[in-house]
Design a protein around this motif. Structure first.
Motif, PDB file in Angstrom:
ATOM      1  N   LEU A 455       0.823  -1.209   0.000  1.00  0.00           N
ATOM      2  CA  LEU A 455       0.000   0.000   0.000  1.00  0.00           C
ATOM      3  C   LEU A 455       0.855   1.255   0.000  1.00  0.00           C
ATOM      4  O   LEU A 455       0.470   2.271  -0.582  1.00  0.00           O
ATOM      5  N   GLY A 456       2.018   1.195   0.634  1.00  0.00           N
ATOM      6  CA  GLY A 456       2.902   2.351   0.649  1.00  0.00           C
ATOM      7  C   GLY A 456       3.309   2.776  -0.752  1.00  0.00           C
ATOM      8  O   GLY A 456       3.241   3.962  -1.119  1.00  0.00           O
ATOM      9  N   TYR A 457       3.726   1.804  -1.575  1.00  0.00           N
ATOM     10  CA  TYR A 457       4.148   2.129  -2.935  1.00  0.00           C
ATOM     11  C   TYR A 457       2.960   2.482  -3.824  1.00  0.00           C
ATOM     12  O   TYR A 457       3.067   3.328  -4.721  1.00  0.00           O
ATOM     13  N   ILE A 458       1.815   1.839  -3.608  1.00  0.00           N
ATOM     14  CA  ILE A 458       0.633   2.215  -4.395  1.00  0.00           C
ATOM     15  C   ILE A 458       0.238   3.651  -4.092  1.00  0.00           C
ATOM     16  O   ILE A 458      -0.035   4.451  -5.007  1.00  0.00           O
ATOM     17  N   SER A 459       0.204   4.023  -2.797  1.00  0.00           N
ATOM     18  CA  SER A 459      -0.176   5.393  -2.445  1.00  0.00           C
ATOM     19  C   SER A 459       0.833   6.397  -2.988  1.00  0.00           C
ATOM     20  O   SER A 459       0.470   7.505  -3.407  1.00  0.00           O
ATOM     21  N   LYS A 460       2.110   6.006  -3.023  1.00  0.00           N
ATOM     22  CA  LYS A 460       3.122   6.889  -3.605  1.00  0.00           C
ATOM     23  C   LYS A 460       2.876   7.066  -5.100  1.00  0.00           C
ATOM     24  O   LYS A 460       2.938   8.197  -5.626  1.00  0.00           O
ATOM     25  N   GLY A 461       2.581   5.974  -5.789  1.00  0.00           N
ATOM     26  CA  GLY A 461       2.313   6.062  -7.217  1.00  0.00           C
ATOM     27  C   GLY A 461       1.103   6.929  -7.521  1.00  0.00           C
ATOM     28  O   GLY A 461       1.113   7.741  -8.460  1.00  0.00           O
ATOM     29  N   VAL A 462       0.050   6.774  -6.734  1.00  0.00           N
ATOM     30  CA  VAL A 462      -1.154   7.576  -6.930  1.00  0.00           C
ATOM     31  C   VAL A 462      -0.843   9.061  -6.751  1.00  0.00           C
ATOM     32  O   VAL A 462      -1.261   9.909  -7.550  1.00  0.00           O
ATOM     33  N   ALA A 463      -0.099   9.390  -5.682  1.00  0.00           N
ATOM     34  CA  ALA A 463       0.241  10.788  -5.430  1.00  0.00           C
ATOM     35  C   ALA A 463       1.112  11.359  -6.548  1.00  0.00           C
ATOM     36  O   ALA A 463       0.936  12.508  -6.966  1.00  0.00           O
ATOM     37  N   LEU A 464       2.052  10.565  -7.053  1.00  0.00           N
ATOM     38  CA  LEU A 464       2.904  11.036  -8.148  1.00  0.00           C
ATOM     39  C   LEU A 464       2.088  11.257  -9.418  1.00  0.00           C
ATOM     40  O   LEU A 464       2.343  12.205 -10.180  1.00  0.00           O
ATOM     41  N   CYS A 465       1.100  10.405  -9.671  1.00  0.00           N
ATOM     42  CA  CYS A 465       0.217  10.622 -10.809  1.00  0.00           C
ATOM     43  C   CYS A 465      -0.506  11.965 -10.678  1.00  0.00           C
ATOM     44  O   CYS A 465      -0.643  12.704 -11.651  1.00  0.00           O
ATOM     45  N   GLY A 466      -0.964  12.244  -9.480  1.00  0.00           N
ATOM     46  CA  GLY A 466      -1.636  13.516  -9.262  1.00  0.00           C
ATOM     47  C   GLY A 466      -0.733  14.707  -9.500  1.00  0.00           C
ATOM     48  O   GLY A 466      -1.194  15.789  -9.892  1.00  0.00           O
ATOM     49  N   ASN A 467       0.557  14.527  -9.271  1.00  0.00           N
ATOM     50  CA  ASN A 467       1.538  15.590  -9.514  1.00  0.00           C
ATOM     51  C   ASN A 467       2.085  15.557 -10.952  1.00  0.00           C
ATOM     52  O   ASN A 467       3.085  16.215 -11.256  1.00  0.00           O
ATOM     53  N   LYS A 468       1.427  14.775 -11.825  1.00  0.00           N
ATOM     54  CA  LYS A 468       1.798  14.683 -13.238  1.00  0.00           C
ATOM     55  C   LYS A 468       3.209  14.124 -13.443  1.00  0.00           C
ATOM     56  O   LYS A 468       3.898  14.472 -14.398  1.00  0.00           O
ATOM     57  N   GLN A 469       3.633  13.234 -12.543  1.00  0.00           N
ATOM     58  CA  GLN A 469       4.932  12.583 -12.675  1.00  0.00           C
ATOM     59  C   GLN A 469       4.687  11.114 -13.028  1.00  0.00           C
ATOM     60  O   GLN A 469       4.880  10.214 -12.221  1.00  0.00           O
ATOM     61  N   LEU A 470       4.246  10.912 -14.282  1.00  0.00           N
ATOM     62  CA  LEU A 470       3.759   9.596 -14.679  1.00  0.00           C
ATOM     63  C   LEU A 470       4.811   8.513 -14.525  1.00  0.00           C
ATOM     64  O   LEU A 470       4.543   7.457 -13.944  1.00  0.00           O
ATOM     65  N   TRP A 471       6.018   8.718 -15.051  1.00  0.00           N
ATOM     66  CA  TRP A 471       6.986   7.626 -15.064  1.00  0.00           C
ATOM     67  C   TRP A 471       7.556   7.344 -13.674  1.00  0.00           C
ATOM     68  O   TRP A 471       7.877   6.198 -13.369  1.00  0.00           O
ATOM     69  N   ASP A 472       7.646   8.377 -12.827  1.00  0.00           N
ATOM     70  CA  ASP A 472       7.995   8.112 -11.420  1.00  0.00           C
ATOM     71  C   ASP A 472       6.897   7.287 -10.759  1.00  0.00           C
ATOM     72  O   ASP A 472       7.168   6.397  -9.938  1.00  0.00           O
ATOM     73  N   ALA A 473       5.652   7.578 -11.130  1.00  0.00           N
ATOM     74  CA  ALA A 473       4.523   6.816 -10.573  1.00  0.00           C
ATOM     75  C   ALA A 473       4.578   5.367 -11.025  1.00  0.00           C
ATOM     76  O   ALA A 473       4.365   4.435 -10.227  1.00  0.00           O
ATOM     77  N   MET A 474       4.872   5.163 -12.328  1.00  0.00           N
ATOM     78  CA  MET A 474       4.946   3.798 -12.842  1.00  0.00           C
ATOM     79  C   MET A 474       6.052   3.020 -12.147  1.00  0.00           C
ATOM     80  O   MET A 474       5.921   1.818 -11.880  1.00  0.00           O
ATOM     81  N   GLU A 475       7.149   3.711 -11.836  1.00  0.00           N
ATOM     82  CA  GLU A 475       8.238   3.054 -11.106  1.00  0.00           C
ATOM     83  C   GLU A 475       7.778   2.642  -9.713  1.00  0.00           C
ATOM     84  O   GLU A 475       8.104   1.547  -9.233  1.00  0.00           O
ATOM     85  N   ALA A 476       7.000   3.515  -9.049  1.00  0.00           N
ATOM     86  CA  ALA A 476       6.479   3.174  -7.716  1.00  0.00           C
ATOM     87  C   ALA A 476       5.554   1.967  -7.788  1.00  0.00           C
ATOM     88  O   ALA A 476       5.615   1.061  -6.944  1.00  0.00           O
ATOM     89  N   PHE A 477       4.700   1.932  -8.815  1.00  0.00           N
ATOM     90  CA  PHE A 477       3.811   0.776  -8.972  1.00  0.00           C
ATOM     91  C   PHE A 477       4.618  -0.494  -9.232  1.00  0.00           C
ATOM     92  O   PHE A 477       4.255  -1.579  -8.767  1.00  0.00           O
ATOM     93  N   ASP A 478       5.720  -0.356  -9.976  1.00  0.00           N
ATOM     94  CA  ASP A 478       6.573  -1.530 -10.228  1.00  0.00           C
ATOM     95  C   ASP A 478       7.183  -2.046  -8.924  1.00  0.00           C
ATOM     96  O   ASP A 478       7.297  -3.263  -8.718  1.00  0.00           O
ATOM     97  N   PHE A 479       7.580  -1.129  -8.038  1.00  0.00           N
ATOM     98  CA  PHE A 479       8.096  -1.558  -6.739  1.00  0.00           C
ATOM     99  C   PHE A 479       7.019  -2.310  -5.949  1.00  0.00           C
ATOM    100  O   PHE A 479       7.323  -3.226  -5.180  1.00  0.00           O
TER     101      PHE A 479
END
Length: 560
Positions: A455-479
């Motif tokens: 859940l920690g990495y999913i919540s990080k990915g969601v927040a990064l998506c909201g900040n328009k940082q798509l590829w950082d978000a995808m990396e978080a989801f991969d983690f």
């Protein structure tokens, strides 16, 4: 509020929920307890003192102030013979007072290292128990002040705040409610922990025994009161739901007919102990309510507020009206049951409408046929996924996001790091739903810093998506895949989340292709369950603005 105005004096008149401002103080009233005469109460206040007030006449002080604590007084209890009063305060001490002389019987009792949140006398008056922010429950000899037992070995975390303690009616057991979300029942003679009840995902702020000792009633930071079997810890019936902020205190009537709950939402509510339904209307206050007590004859209620007001309520008429409503409801249910029975006799098939009574005291549940079993299984799967992700119940459901955020913040303030990990991640999801992306990202990072998790990495990915940082978000989801335990449902969910993130970032064709690939893969294995899609909706559909096209495709996946 209706009833007697604040300036009124004289004997309280019995009217529908009249209220009388007994006393206006400059300081918060943290705790209050009735004497047996139903006229006097003792209060514990923010100004480091105790006072005895006559609530039936003028509200004048008839005893005290009791001075001895060096910091605010959090809790108070009266001995069964009413000769002694016990108090606990933020100075980490317990003081036993002589009621008549208003003097300390002993020097302040020192054992706790942090503030004392709760005190109670045993039914024989020979012992006093105290619960503290230092994780311990201490049992004292009320005559000598000697420590008889220290109960602290069973807690999960290094620091657990013990909010409430209560002796059983026979004095053989002691219950404690704590910030680790549990109620514990201890044997008083040898300090053995007899029972641990997992009361949910929020702090247990108050716990009391039913007069017969067969049940425990708890009030929690999830805004609910719950009933428990004191022998085996099983939950009894449905929780009492109505408060919009956490319950600070509860009391039970001497005849076991109702409980009263005080809340941070500035209300007191009455609940039937049989049906767990609210009785009458809400008792409104101007400020947060910290304390509540019920008179021995169960006709009066006194409450203490954040603003220093002590208010007296006549609840007799409310309870009488509640009995009338309960009787009418029982008659209606009985007639409905008879009609259903007759219908099944004439039509031969009425299984989906029939209801039966379980063994827990009359709670109605639908009969289980093949279709309902299938639905229940789906619900169980979804709940299991929520539990796997450590998503708290309040976050799963729709509701006031500000209230949910406040509850999670309250948990963070009082939990240890091990539990804060999940709470930070949950608060990140809530803040993302409020489009507070920076705050959501900070919470996710804090969660991962404590211990990396799904859940920690999913919540990080969601927040990064909201900040328009798509590829950082995808990396978080991969983690996050690292913590999937190769569970196909979790993997499918993560793939769906990544598709949603791509679509939200404007990469529609790629997102749809990924969903189609996932659909094709599912045709050769287990289909993507609706529970996976529902969890995905909680995490993402309430955060991102998705088009009807993608939503329909995701649902199509679930139906393959």
């Amino acid at each position: 509020m209706s009833g007697v105005p604040d300036t009124a004096r004289g004997t309280l008149k019995v009217q529908p929920a009249p209220t009388q401002a007994v006393r206006r103080c400059k300081n918060k009233v943290w705790a209050v307890a009735f004497f047996k005469d139903g006229r006097r109460v003792v209060t514990a206040s923010h100004d480091k003192t105790l006072r005895i007030l006559d609530v039936r006449q003028t509200g004048e002080m008839v005893g005290g102030p009791f001075k001895g604590h060096t910091d605010r007084v959090r809790s108070v209890a009266i001995s069964p013979d009413e000769k002694r009063i016990a108090s606990g305060g933020d100075d980490a001490t317990v003081i036993i007072w002589d009621t008549e002389s208003k003097q300390m019987v002993l020097n302040p009792l020192v054992k706790h290292t942090e503030k004392v949140n709760s005190v109670c006398f045993s039914p024989d008056g020979k012992r006093v128990a105290s619960g503290s922010h230092d994780s311990t429950v201490v049992v004292w000899d009320a005559e000598t002040g000697a420590v008889l037992a220290t109960l602290d070995s069973q807690h999960r975390y290094k620091t657990v705040h013990v909010w409430s303690v209560s002796f059983s009616p026979d004095g053989l057991k002691l219950a404690s409610g704590s910030s680790d979300h549990t109620i514990r029942v201890w044997r008083t003679v040898n300090a053995e922990c007899l029972l641990k009840i997992n009361a949910g995902q929020w702090s247990v702020r108050s716990v009391v025994w039913s007069p017969d000792g067969n049940q425990l009633v708890s009030g929690s930071s999830d805004n609910t009161a719950k009933f428990w079997n004191s022998s085996n810890g099983e939950k009894i019936g449905q929780p009492c739901i109505g408060h919009t902020r956490w319950i600070t205190c509860l009391a039970i009537s001497s005849d076991n007919s109702f409980i009263a709950t005080a809340s941070d939402d500035s209300t007191v509510r009455l609940w039937c102990t049989k049906t767990h339904k609210q009785i009458g209307h809400v008792l409104e206050h101007a400020k947060k309510v910290h304390s509540v007590a019920i008179s021995p004859n169960a006709e009066l209620l006194v409450s203490g507020t954040d603003g220093g007001n002590l208010q007296l309520w006549s609840v007799r008429d409310i309870l009488e009206q509640g009995k009338v409503e309960e009787s009418a409801l029982e008659d209606e249910e009985a007639q409905g049951g008879q009609l259903r029975y007759c219908s099944s006799k004439t039509q031969g098939s009425c299984d989906s409408d029939n209801e039966h009574t379980n063994d827990n005291g009359g709670h109605k549940e639908p009969s289980v046929d093949q279709d309902s079993t299938s639905d229940s299984s789906g619900s169980d799967d979804q709940d299991s996924l929520f539990d796997t992700f450590a998503i708290k119940m309040a976050v799963r459901n729709s509701g006031d996001l500000h209230i949910i955020e406040d509850l999670l913040t309250h948990e963070i303030d009082f939990d240890e790091d091990d539990n804060r990990r999940d709470t930070y991640a949950n608060r990140s999801i809530v803040r993302a739903r409020k489009s507070e992306w920076d705050d959501a990202l900070q919470d996710a990072v804090k969660s991962i810093a404590i211990q990396p998790s799904l859940l920690g990495y999913i919540s990080k990915g969601v927040a990064l998506c909201g900040n328009k940082q798509l590829w950082d978000a995808m990396e978080a989801f991969d983690f996050a895949f690292v913590y999937s335990n190769n569970d196909p449902n979790i993997i499918n969910l993560l793939l769906l989340i990544k598709a949603i993130a791509l679509f939200d970032a404007g990469r529609h064709d790629e997102a749809v292709r990924r969903v189609q690939d996932l659909t094709t893969a599912s045709q050769h294995s287990d289909p993507i369950s609706c529970s996976v899609v529902n969890v995905s909706f909680v995490l993402d559909l309430r955060v991102f603005s998705l088009s009807t096209k993608l939503v329909s495709r995701i649902y199509a996946c679930s139906l393959q």
